[in-house]
Design an enzyme around this catalytic site. Structure first.
Site, PDB file in Angstrom:
ATOM      1  CB  SER A   1       7.905   4.711  -5.371  1.00 12.31           C
ATOM      2  OG  SER A   1       7.407   5.935  -4.912  1.00 12.31           O
TER       3      SER A   1
ATOM      4  CG  ASN B   1      13.020   0.483  -1.900  1.00 10.94           C
ATOM      5  OD1 ASN B   1      14.183   0.276  -1.592  1.00 10.94           O
ATOM      6  ND2 ASN B   1      12.072   0.728  -1.003  1.00 10.94           N
ATOM      7  CE1 TYR B   2       9.714  -1.981  -6.961  1.00 15.26           C
ATOM      8  CE2 TYR B   2       8.910  -0.791  -5.044  1.00 15.26           C
ATOM      9  CZ  TYR B   2       9.124  -1.966  -5.712  1.00 15.26           C
ATOM     10  OH  TYR B   2       8.766  -3.146  -5.114  1.00 15.26           O
ATOM     11  CG  LEU B   3      10.536   6.359  -8.452  1.00 17.80           C
ATOM     12  CD1 LEU B   3       9.999   7.651  -7.887  1.00 17.80           C
ATOM     13  CD2 LEU B   3       9.785   5.984  -9.722  1.00 17.80           C
TER      14      LEU B   3
END
Length: 842
Positions: free
Chosen positions: A796, A799-801
């Site tokens: 995360s 790639n996501y935060l």
DNA sequence: CGCGCCACTTAGAAGCTGTCTA
DNA sequence: TAGACAGCTTCTAAGTGGCGCG
């Protein structure tokens, strides 16, 4: 009634597919099903790491796995640390559900309206409530907008500005106009393309489009180019000078004493950093470049080929049926692949063995093939032993020998690891071609064990600019082709022989090409934040639609939004049986009217990406529950839950709600929102840096749980945990002792006060304080590690935060960014680190 | 509309390395 | 001073989603 009928008349095509799938899959599906079920009975349906998890792991998993909305424990058993954590999670995540609930009441009101208008076209229906919502939200959002604009991606800004100048009433019109324009543009482009394609029949179709764009681009950039060339030359010179400087520095460093070095290392590092920074290309300060054209000049050395096979020494042999057999080089090489994996679980799997043996035999000489007919008669143990010893040897190499290897690797990196993109030296992500070996799929992959063949230059396509120095193929070889396509980002590509999928050599995440895209991704997610309310409202209306398709879509988007499920594209039979939202099957959910004191609970149990098990019990809205019941009516377990929709039409619907919106944006959006919320909630201003870091990790963990990012528990987990606990115990004893000494000193000071005695008291007091701090640190470490046992935070974070959340948080709370972002992170997120101030909010 | 191809992102495991500890 | 271990890097599998075509 009508709906039910629809449900029964399931779209034939999807069903047909499944029917076709059935015979092939049934044994496996049965297996999975059985295992999962028995798991449930024995372990209270623990979230285990797919099917790999051992029974012992289950307890912990259970505690950690919580439903993001109101996380339910499967067996009511929880340990204190994680329950506390879960409570925090729960609080934060109810926010999402509250929004859902708020909308629920609104939904009731609007639903009627919706039904009345049902005769109207679907499109119109969708626009009406949306614009209504927008009007209401506009006022609220405007202020936020202004604040946020500071951080926005130039591209996004541009888009927004154009739409924002207008009053809400006009939006519809303008939207339509824009759409028209877009359509017209597209049409024109298409026409042109077609015309051109007709003219140049010989060439490949896509190349035409690309050529055209490139030619236009080139004309425009002629002036720029000459400038750029100068720039490149200059930069080359600069680089050389800087390299020299660095080398000198390194040499200097080497000369100095160790102690001296320690102190200066820091300085040196800082200097290096500064230098690198000034070196670095701050692409984010330049305007956004064209979307379709990725570069105007690209030069590189081509990929690095895997080293040739080194035959085994004469004394290391393969045995067949007890007999020593000298294998031909290729056969032997493949044998070593298997031998190296001998102590891996893979080689015990029947599918793996079968695939390997089949592919191995294909590559054997006639004689070998005649002789070697049964895998069980093959004895790889001698070869295996040889490699184990070799690895041992490597480990025991002297420093000097290791340094030689390191230098060689650095040289390779220097030579092949970089490319020149638009005049800037950019790091390549994977410049080494994948070496041959045995395919290791994840989960129950039907192709595991198959031979991944050695890639030849003749398999590799090269992409670079026309006027650049074209990479040389290895002597006596040719490239598959050399192309100059600046609408793509890859430098080289080849077709992998197992799944027949293309693979690419691309740039490192720190590069402009990747960074810009990353930034854009987060901006899209932030745009979703603006309109998520209306989208939620819309899908809630869909739950009551008369059309089965809309209902399914509504529920699917709800899952994607609420549970951060992946879209779930269709897959072929030639890969592991994993699913996402749209590909969920009836067998993957269970409906409980009441469960653990909650109403309308959906129990999910399926294998997702990488065959990681998703297990979750989620209370849902009544209407969703009703719908799910409807969807599964008259269906077999292996039928699709959402048989009327696919990722394509789901994404189409999403894009209609917001440009650029697809299912995966929800994951980014939900992840980043959760981090932001959690950080705001968990961070206390007066804590120590360590406590703040723990808070950060907790927030990060909440996201990882939401996204179901798991890892295998470290093999040595129990042991290292025990060690840590012993340490804590020791520290406690030390504190006890120090306190005693302090007491004594105090007594002495009281009885015979003197300068000396009071100083001693002070000293002892400090010692106690220090020990207490140390203990606190250790305890924090313990909690952190325990909570992280099977949760992977890295995915995360990477790639996501939105990195700007982290950067702003660090700045606001005086936490050094190095404590949260390691070197790789800092390189990848250089743009965010550079541009973000502490006021940034996602 | 559905399919196949393609390009790009996301993912966990394996391998490696530097640091801490006995 | 080795060896254990955690954190980082590398590797490559496995997703997503766009596009063009029939």
């Amino acid at each position: 009634m009508k709906l039910e009928k629809e449900g029964r008349e399931k779209s034939s095509k999807k069903l047909e597919k499944r029917e076709k799938k059935k015979p092939k899959h049934s044994p496996k599906e049965e297996q999975n099903g059985e295992q999962i079920q028995s798991d449930e009975h024995q372990q209270g349906s623990a979230l285990s790491r797919g099917l790999k998890c051992e029974a012992g792991d289950a307890d912990v998993n259970m505690d950690i796995k919580v439903d993001p909305d109101k996380r339910v424990h499967h067996d009511g058993h929880e340990d204190s640390s994680s329950s506390e954590n879960n409570e925090k999670l729960l609080k934060s995540q109810t926010k999402i559900s509250k929004e859902h609930q708020n909308n629920e009441t609104k939904k009731e009101q609007t639903a009627d309206l919706h039904l009345k208008q049902e005769s109207d076209s679907e499109q119109e229906l969708s626009i009406t409530p949306q614009t209504e919502m927008k009007n209401r939200e506009d006022e609220e959002n405007r202020e936020k907008e202004e604040e946020r604009d500071k951080h926005q991606h130039p591209e996004e800004k541009r888009k927004k500005q154009s739409s924002e100048q207008d009053k809400p009433e006009k939006r519809k019109k303008i939207k339509k106009e824009e759409e028209k324009k877009e359509k017209d543009d597209k049409k024109n482009k298409k026409r042109k393309k077609i015309e051109e394609e007709k003219k140049e029949k010989g060439d490949k179709k896509s190349n035409n489009k690309r050529k055209k764009i490139k030619e236009e681009e080139e004309k425009e950039k002629d002036d720029k180019k000459s400038k750029k060339r100068k720039k490149i030359d200059e930069e080359d010179k600069k680089e050389k000078v800087k390299k020299d400087k660095k080398d000198e520095k390194k040499k200097e460093k080497g000369k100095k004493d160790k102690n001296d070095e320690e102190g200066k290392k820091e300085k040196g590092k800082k200097e290096d950093k500064k230098e690198e920074e000034s070196d670095k290309w701050k692409w984010w300060e330049e305007g956004k470049s064209c979307d379709a054209v990725k570069w105007s000049s690209l030069e590189h050395k081509g990929p690095y080929f895997a080293p040739d096979y080194e035959p085994l020494p004469a004394n290391i042999c393969f045995y067949y049926d007890g007999q020593q057999v000298k294998l031909s080089p290729l056969t032997e090489e493949i044998a070593t692949f298997y031998a190296k994996m001998l102590d891996h679980e893979y080689t015990t799997k029947e599918v793996f063995q079968k695939n390997f043996f089949k592919d191995w035999r294909k590559e054997m000489t006639k004689e070998e093939r005649k002789l070697i007919t049964t895998l069980s008669k093959c004895d790889f143990t001698h070869i295996h032993k040889y490699f184990v010893e070799k690895a041992e040897e490597k480990k025991n190499m002297t420093k000097e020998e290791k340094q030689v290897l390191k230098d060689e690797a650095a040289r390779l990196m220097e030579e092949f690891g970089y490319c020149l993109l638009d005049g800037h030296r950019e790091k390549i992500g994977n410049f080494k071609l994948e070496p041959p070996g045995l395919f290791r799929g994840r989960g129950e992959h039907p192709k595991m064990g198959r031979l991944k063949k050695r890639i030849q230059p003749e398999d590799v396509a090269i992409n670079c600019s026309k006027d650049s120095k074209i990479p040389e193929p290895p002597a006596g070889h040719k490239w598959k082709r050399v192309q100059h396509d600046n609408t793509v980002t890859w430098l080289a590509s080849w077709l992998e022989n197992i799944q027949k999928r293309p693979k690419y050599i691309m740039l490192n995440p720190s590069s402009k090409l990747k960074g810009e895209k990353d930034w854009q991704k987060y901006e899209t997610a932030r745009r979703l934040k603006e309109c998520v309310k209306s989208i939620r409202k819309r899908y809630m209306q869909d739950w009551k639609s008369r059309e089965m398709k809309s209902r399914q879509r509504g529920v699917a988007i709800y899952f994607i939004d609420k549970l951060a499920l992946r879209a779930g594209n269709e897959k072929d039979d030639e890969s592991a049986d994993t699913v996402g939202c749209c590909s969920l099957r009836v067998e993957h959910i269970r409906l409980h009217k009441h469960l653990d004191g909650l109403d309308h609970v959906v129990e999910f149990d399926f294998l997702g990406k990488d065959s990681i098990r998703y297990y979750n019990k989620v209370p849902v809205e009544k209407q969703v529950f009703k719908n799910l019941k409807l969807f599964i009516k008259h269906k077999d377990p292996e039928d699709d839950l959402f048989d009327r929709i696919s990722t394509v039409n789901l994404n189409k619907a999403l894009t209609e709600s917001m440009s650029g919106l697809t299912a995966k944006v929800f994951r980014t959006f939900n992840a980043s929102t959760t981090l932001q919320d959690q950080l705001n909630k968990l961070t206390s201003d007066d804590g120590t840096v360590e406590e703040k870091i723990l808070s950060y990790n907790r927030a990060n963990r909440a996201v990882a749980i939401l996204c179901n990012h798991q890892r295998a528990a470290p093999k040595t987990f129990e042991k290292s945990m025990q060690l840590l606990q012993e340490k804590i115990q020791k520290k406690k004893e030390q504190i006890e002792e120090a306190r005693k000494e302090l007491k004594e000193a105090k007594q002495v000071d009281k009885d015979t006060p003197s300068d000396k005695s009071s100083k001693l008291v002070e000293k002892k007091q400090k010692a106690v304080q220090r020990l207490c701090d140390q203990l606190k640190k250790l305890q924090l470490q313990e909690t952190d590690r325990e909570e992280n046992k099977v949760i992977a935070l890295g995915t995360s974070k990477l790639n996501y935060l939105d990195p700007r959340i982290t950067v702003a948080w660090c700045k606001k709370h005086q936490v050094p960014i190095e404590k949260i972002f390691n070197k790789t992170h800092r390189e990848k997120f250089a743009w965010a680190i550079d541009m973000t101030d502490e006021s940034f909010q996602f």
